[in-house]
Design a protein around this motif. Structure first.
Motif, short mmCIF file in Angstrom:
data_model
loop_
_atom_site.label_atom_id
_atom_site.label_comp_id
_atom_site.label_asym_id
_atom_site.label_seq_id
_atom_site.Cartn_x
_atom_site.Cartn_y
_atom_site.Cartn_z
N ILE A 1 0.83 -1.21 0.00
CA ILE A 1 0.00 0.00 0.00
C ILE A 1 0.86 1.26 0.00
O ILE A 1 0.71 2.13 -0.85
N GLY A 2 1.78 1.37 0.96
CA GLY A 2 2.59 2.58 1.05
C GLY A 2 3.41 2.86 -0.19
O GLY A 2 3.52 4.01 -0.63
N ALA B 1 4.00 8.79 2.32
CA ALA B 1 3.88 7.34 2.34
C ALA B 1 5.21 6.67 2.02
O ALA B 1 5.54 5.62 2.58
N GLY B 2 6.01 7.30 1.14
CA GLY B 2 7.31 6.76 0.81
C GLY B 2 8.28 6.79 1.98
O GLY B 2 8.99 5.81 2.25
N LEU C 1 0.97 4.08 10.76
CA LEU C 1 -0.13 5.04 10.84
C LEU C 1 -0.05 6.07 9.72
O LEU C 1 -1.07 6.44 9.11
N ALA C 2 1.17 6.55 9.43
CA ALA C 2 1.34 7.55 8.37
C ALA C 2 0.92 6.99 7.02
O ALA C 2 0.31 7.69 6.20
N ILE C 3 1.23 5.72 6.76
CA ILE C 3 0.83 5.09 5.51
C ILE C 3 -0.69 5.03 5.41
O ILE C 3 -1.29 5.37 4.37
N ASN D 1 6.92 9.38 -4.38
CA ASN D 1 6.88 8.29 -3.41
C ASN D 1 8.27 7.69 -3.22
O ASN D 1 8.70 7.43 -2.08
N TYR D 2 8.99 7.50 -4.30
CA TYR D 2 10.30 6.87 -4.22
C TYR D 2 11.34 7.82 -3.62
O TYR D 2 12.29 7.39 -2.97
#
Length: 376
Positions: A24-25, A105-106, A80-82, A53-54
């Protein structure tokens, strides 16, 4: 109080954490990208979202080298952040906000991979069950497969990309709640004072892991989008990502046995060659068959290389391996950041995609050759 044997409990909770962080993240956008494209997002914009993200993943991995965080706080906060950033993707409609959310998320995904890898592999070794590392890293493929199948269902229902983001966000929250208590025992471990010298002496592992990051990322980011250009049926082009994830999940279970028989470095080398064939498959086999062959071969090797690389670092550096793992993950993040940026830059050029696939194939073969050249 876990009802499973301690080693299985560690492996299962680590599997779930990696499923959230990687399925997901890191990779939620891959199966959602065709839906976002149908709603007006361009492939170049998709490339920049992936790059954000990367880049976050790179920042997250690098920061674990010098941040003195409690593993429990880092893992829980990152999960939690994801979950929150994934949910938010379904509520906002700003490209700039999407970039920020995917970057967050990354960062969190990088933290989870490094901290959970060190936490779980050390505990499995202490419990005399290092072979369960294969089950741990099956979490990556499990997360990819679950997210892929969920998005396939959502596409079949003709629902929106927002619905997909919200569904995956809710799933991340539920899974995080289920494993929250496990990481209360993630006490900080003392790192060896010569961490910097260990990282510098591991330059070959770090460079080859970076080559792997660049080599795998184009199919790992754009397979469903590539398939969508060939066939319009969502069931057909949407199947590429679940195949990728299922192959990844199953391969890590076999990799543990192979690693015991061959050693992690040989597994790493063989998988780099197989992955190179998979990356080149869309150029060698025409049509959807080439895309699905790529999904199978790259999916079957990308998590296995992660497992083999982390095990090789632990084999060489023991309990002081975490900074080496973090440096390897950072190099990997640099490699995987380059791929989407190149795609965004060459999207409108003749044969631009082909050139990037050839570069990725060459990167993997060069990494395999370099690993072979160094004596174990």
């Amino acid at each position: 109080m876990p009802i499973l044997a301690p080693a299985f409990y560690v492996a299962l909770c680590g599997l779930a954490a990696l499923a959230i962080s990687q399925g997901i993240g890191r990779f939620a956008m891959t199966p959602i990208l065709p839906m976002m494209q149908a709603e007006g997002l361009t492939l170049a914009q998709g490339g920049w979202l992936a790059a954000a993200n990367y880049l976050g993943y790179l920042v997250g991995a690098l920061s674990t080298i010098w941040l003195a965080l409690s593993p429990a706080a880092a893992i829980r906060g990152a999960l939690l952040a994801i979950a929150v950033s994934t949910l938010a993707m379904g509520f906002v409609d700003s490209f700039a906000a999407w970039l920020a959310l995917r970057a967050l998320a990354g960062v969190a995904s990088g933290w989870v991979l490094v901290y959970v890898s060190a936490w779980a592999l050390e505990r499995l070794a202490d419990l005399g069950r290092p072979g369960l590392g294969g089950a741990l890293y099956a979490g990556v493929g499990t997360g990819v497969a679950v997210a892929g199948f969920a998005c396939l269902v959502i596409m079949q229902l003709h629902s929106s990309a927002d619905a997909a983001w919200l569904s995956l966000g809710v799933a991340a929250i539920a899974a995080t709640g289920a494993i929250w208590a496990a990481f209360g025992s993630a006490a900080p471990r003392t790192q060896a004072s010569q961490s910097g010298s260990r990282v510098s002496s591991a330059w070959l592992l770090i460079a080859c892991y970076g080559a792997y990051g660049f080599g795998y990322i184009v199919p790992a980011t754009f397979l469903p989008a590539m398939a969508r250009q060939i066939v319009a049926d969502p069931l057909a082009f949407g199947s590429a990502w679940p195949i990728f994830g299922t192959a990844a999940a199953l391969s890590t279970l076999a990799a543990a046995t192979l690693g015991a028989a061959m050693g992690p470095r040989r597994v790493w080398i063989v998988c780099m060659v197989i992955m190179a064939i998979g990356v080149a498959a869309p150029l060698l086999v025409p049509g959807l068959a080439g895309i699905l062959l790529s999904a199978l071969l790259v999916g079957a090797t990308f998590v296995t290389i992660t497992l083999a690389g982390m095990q090789e670092a632990r084999r060489l550096y023991g309990s002081a391996a975490r900074p080496v793992m973090a440096a390897m993950t950072s190099a990997f993040a640099v490699g995987q950041l380059i791929g989407p940026i190149l795609i965004a830059l060459v999207e409108t050029m003749p044969h631009g995609f082909t050139v990037v696939l050839l570069m990725a194939t060459a990167s993997l073969l060069a990494g395999a050759a370099a690993l072979t050249s160094q004596h174990e």
